[in-house]
Design a protein around this motif. Sequence first.
Motif, PDB file in Angstrom:
ATOM      1  N   MET A 111      42.431  49.722  48.895  1.00  0.00           N
ATOM      2  CA  MET A 111      41.137  49.477  48.672  1.00  0.00           C
ATOM      3  C   MET A 111      40.422  50.758  48.399  1.00  0.00           C
ATOM      4  O   MET A 111      40.594  51.566  49.108  1.00  0.00           O
ATOM      5  N   ARG A 112      39.593  50.874  47.386  1.00  0.00           N
ATOM      6  CA  ARG A 112      39.091  52.310  46.896  1.00  0.00           C
ATOM      7  C   ARG A 112      38.097  52.812  47.785  1.00  0.00           C
ATOM      8  O   ARG A 112      37.097  52.007  48.118  1.00  0.00           O
ATOM      9  N   THR A 113      38.401  54.051  48.265  1.00  0.00           N
ATOM     10  CA  THR A 113      37.288  54.534  48.934  1.00  0.00           C
ATOM     11  C   THR A 113      36.984  55.909  48.775  1.00  0.00           C
ATOM     12  O   THR A 113      35.821  56.852  48.857  1.00  0.00           O
ATOM     13  N   GLY A 114      37.516  56.532  47.589  1.00  0.00           N
ATOM     14  CA  GLY A 114      37.432  57.917  46.985  1.00  0.00           C
ATOM     15  C   GLY A 114      37.063  57.766  45.425  1.00  0.00           C
ATOM     16  O   GLY A 114      37.022  56.763  44.875  1.00  0.00           O
ATOM     17  N   PRO A 115      36.934  58.841  44.797  1.00  0.00           N
ATOM     18  CA  PRO A 115      36.777  59.027  43.265  1.00  0.00           C
ATOM     19  C   PRO A 115      37.749  58.340  42.442  1.00  0.00           C
ATOM     20  O   PRO A 115      39.109  58.309  42.874  1.00  0.00           O
ATOM     21  N   SER A 156      37.743  44.182  43.947  1.00  0.00           N
ATOM     22  CA  SER A 156      37.022  43.029  42.825  1.00  0.00           C
ATOM     23  C   SER A 156      37.719  41.930  42.885  1.00  0.00           C
ATOM     24  O   SER A 156      38.752  41.706  43.746  1.00  0.00           O
ATOM     25  N   ALA A 157      37.166  41.244  42.190  1.00  0.00           N
ATOM     26  CA  ALA A 157      37.491  39.782  42.049  1.00  0.00           C
ATOM     27  C   ALA A 157      37.435  39.161  40.860  1.00  0.00           C
ATOM     28  O   ALA A 157      36.372  39.435  40.027  1.00  0.00           O
ATOM     29  N   HIS A 158      38.633  38.530  40.388  1.00  0.00           N
ATOM     30  CA  HIS A 158      38.399  37.646  38.944  1.00  0.00           C
ATOM     31  C   HIS A 158      38.806  36.260  39.111  1.00  0.00           C
ATOM     32  O   HIS A 158      39.592  35.961  39.756  1.00  0.00           O
ATOM     33  N   PHE A 159      38.053  35.551  38.249  1.00  0.00           N
ATOM     34  CA  PHE A 159      37.958  34.115  38.448  1.00  0.00           C
ATOM     35  C   PHE A 159      38.910  33.576  37.129  1.00  0.00           C
ATOM     36  O   PHE A 159      37.964  33.723  36.005  1.00  0.00           O
ATOM     37  N   ASP A 160      39.575  32.788  36.996  1.00  0.00           N
ATOM     38  CA  ASP A 160      40.138  32.229  35.636  1.00  0.00           C
ATOM     39  C   ASP A 160      39.723  30.705  35.859  1.00  0.00           C
ATOM     40  O   ASP A 160      39.998  29.949  36.399  1.00  0.00           O
ATOM     41  N   HIS A 161      38.797  30.484  34.615  1.00  0.00           N
ATOM     42  CA  HIS A 161      38.078  29.275  34.594  1.00  0.00           C
ATOM     43  C   HIS A 161      38.876  28.178  33.917  1.00  0.00           C
ATOM     44  O   HIS A 161      38.745  27.139  33.843  1.00  0.00           O
ATOM     45  N   ARG A 162      40.119  28.668  33.333  1.00  0.00           N
ATOM     46  CA  ARG A 162      41.191  28.011  32.510  1.00  0.00           C
ATOM     47  C   ARG A 162      40.393  27.051  31.423  1.00  0.00           C
ATOM     48  O   ARG A 162      40.858  26.119  31.083  1.00  0.00           O
ATOM     49  N   ARG A 206      45.499  41.248  33.183  1.00  0.00           N
ATOM     50  CA  ARG A 206      44.960  42.324  32.711  1.00  0.00           C
ATOM     51  C   ARG A 206      43.946  43.004  33.439  1.00  0.00           C
ATOM     52  O   ARG A 206      43.762  44.151  34.066  1.00  0.00           O
ATOM     53  N   ALA A 207      43.152  42.036  34.048  1.00  0.00           N
ATOM     54  CA  ALA A 207      41.786  42.541  34.949  1.00  0.00           C
ATOM     55  C   ALA A 207      42.456  43.016  36.250  1.00  0.00           C
ATOM     56  O   ALA A 207      42.060  44.219  36.653  1.00  0.00           O
ATOM     57  N   ARG A 208      43.622  42.435  36.961  1.00  0.00           N
ATOM     58  CA  ARG A 208      44.311  43.132  38.000  1.00  0.00           C
ATOM     59  C   ARG A 208      44.855  44.354  37.712  1.00  0.00           C
ATOM     60  O   ARG A 208      44.565  45.217  38.424  1.00  0.00           O
ATOM     61  N   LEU A 246      42.364  52.057  38.515  1.00  0.00           N
ATOM     62  CA  LEU A 246      41.136  52.442  39.137  1.00  0.00           C
ATOM     63  C   LEU A 246      41.319  52.784  40.701  1.00  0.00           C
ATOM     64  O   LEU A 246      40.355  53.087  41.256  1.00  0.00           O
ATOM     65  N   GLY A 247      42.380  52.289  41.006  1.00  0.00           N
ATOM     66  CA  GLY A 247      42.575  52.227  42.700  1.00  0.00           C
ATOM     67  C   GLY A 247      42.016  51.380  43.477  1.00  0.00           C
ATOM     68  O   GLY A 247      41.611  51.457  44.666  1.00  0.00           O
ATOM     69  N   VAL A 248      41.530  50.163  42.563  1.00  0.00           N
ATOM     70  CA  VAL A 248      40.724  49.123  43.690  1.00  0.00           C
ATOM     71  C   VAL A 248      41.667  47.766  43.401  1.00  0.00           C
ATOM     72  O   VAL A 248      42.057  47.433  42.374  1.00  0.00           O
ATOM     73  N   SER A 249      41.567  47.096  44.563  1.00  0.00           N
ATOM     74  CA  SER A 249      42.488  45.861  44.832  1.00  0.00           C
ATOM     75  C   SER A 249      41.785  44.843  44.128  1.00  0.00           C
ATOM     76  O   SER A 249      40.494  44.960  43.896  1.00  0.00           O
TER      77      SER A 249
END
Length: 472
Positions: free
Chosen positions: A1-5, A69-75, A86-88, A94-97
């Motif tokens: 999980m991202r904590t820096g630049p 971050s969170a991505h929701f697939d509406h199908r 691609r979102a993941r 960018l170093g973010v889960s």
Amino acid sequence: MRTGPATTTEGPIVGSTLTDRFAARLDRDPDLIPAESKVLVALSGGSDSLALLALLSDVAGVRGLRLVSAHFDHRTRRGSGVDADRARAAAERLGVSCVVGRASEPLAGQAACRAARFAFLDGVAAETGSDRIALAHQLDDQLETVMLRLLRGTGLRGLAGIPARRGAYVRPLLEFRRDELRGMLRTRGLGWSSDPSNRDRRHARVRVRHEMLPALRAVSKGGEPDATLGRLAAGAALADRRLDAWVAKRVGPHVHLVARTADGPADGAQIARSALQDYDPAALARLVRLLARRCGVRLTRGGTRLAVQFMRRGLSGHSVDPGGGLRLFREYDRLVLSKPGDRVPEDDEVAIPALRPGSGRAVLGGRSYDVSWGRPDGSPAWTVKMDPGSVRFPLRLRAPRPGDRIRTDAGSRKLKKLLNERRVPRSRRRQVPVLETADGDILWVAGCATALRESDPRATFTIEVGVRDGGD
């Protein structure tokens, strides 16, 4: 999980003009995304949400932000799972889960998609302990929203457009244009996904974006409508806040909010109806919308109109449902806005077993009481004395029940009628202490009637009832 630049394959991205402007935006409103916050970024994979994640990553180290971050697939279309991948991948670069969710079945309609998406985001925020949920609406979205609301007919709140914050949801990009965000992504080599629905002119927003706003810009020369709509939204937002403050100041002393927790939404509100007689429908509409929002509900125009009509002409004992799970009812001179679906705690009665002194706690209709007997014990709300030889123990302190009657000097009386005569609101009748014998006879109804003769010299047994929780 991202904590820096944030870093890309080209190295850290610092000192860019857009990043500086973004940091300045957060500085102007420290409560938007406070330092040391945990921020959940709604990541569709489109340019706006990816730019938001990149900018937050830029400033995360300096501000001590923790990002997920969170991505929701509406199908809603074939191949939507590719967008999730691609979102993941973009988030990981960018170093973010990234937490990915997927609808159990294809969703139809914007309302269903929105409801499912926000339910998903709320769930991920709770699981990750996020303080804020960041959405990527930007200035072009704001202008389109204001234009759409103008076309539909709206009030000040609608003209104010999209709010920068609503609860845990924040929109830090409302001062940034879509083109400049995409320019930043191109410079950094960050690609984004495109949603075909954003080009489907069956949607009113798409027609406003690709037809109406360009036409207005052509007529006005130089993009003046954008600035005009921006000023309109800002002015409406300011006026709306000031009117809310005016209503709260004038009517606030006559309103009592009911809440279980200090930092959560209210569970209801009580209003002295007589204090509202001099207010016109517009002021009453603003008041009821303000109170509903404090209860976590946003009323529709129709629901607001129904509530205002009832506030002006509703009869005591009647109620209306303005929407959002709220109920507005009148009890004599009080208007009560409540959530009737909320469960009232089970009653906890107190048994008085015999003559020996004792004490206990009763909970009647959600209200708590300290009960003591056989000895004086402070300054209670009510005190009753009785001849212990004239009744059969155990006695019981409980809430009123249908069919209860008490025998007084005036004969046998229904408790319902007594409570009506004393103008006890229906919502509070379960909170009235009633004392009965082991035979089921009612001896006393707090504040209303007694079957006992306290002047009798044999009335030596004292029962005291005091409000425990300070409720009114």
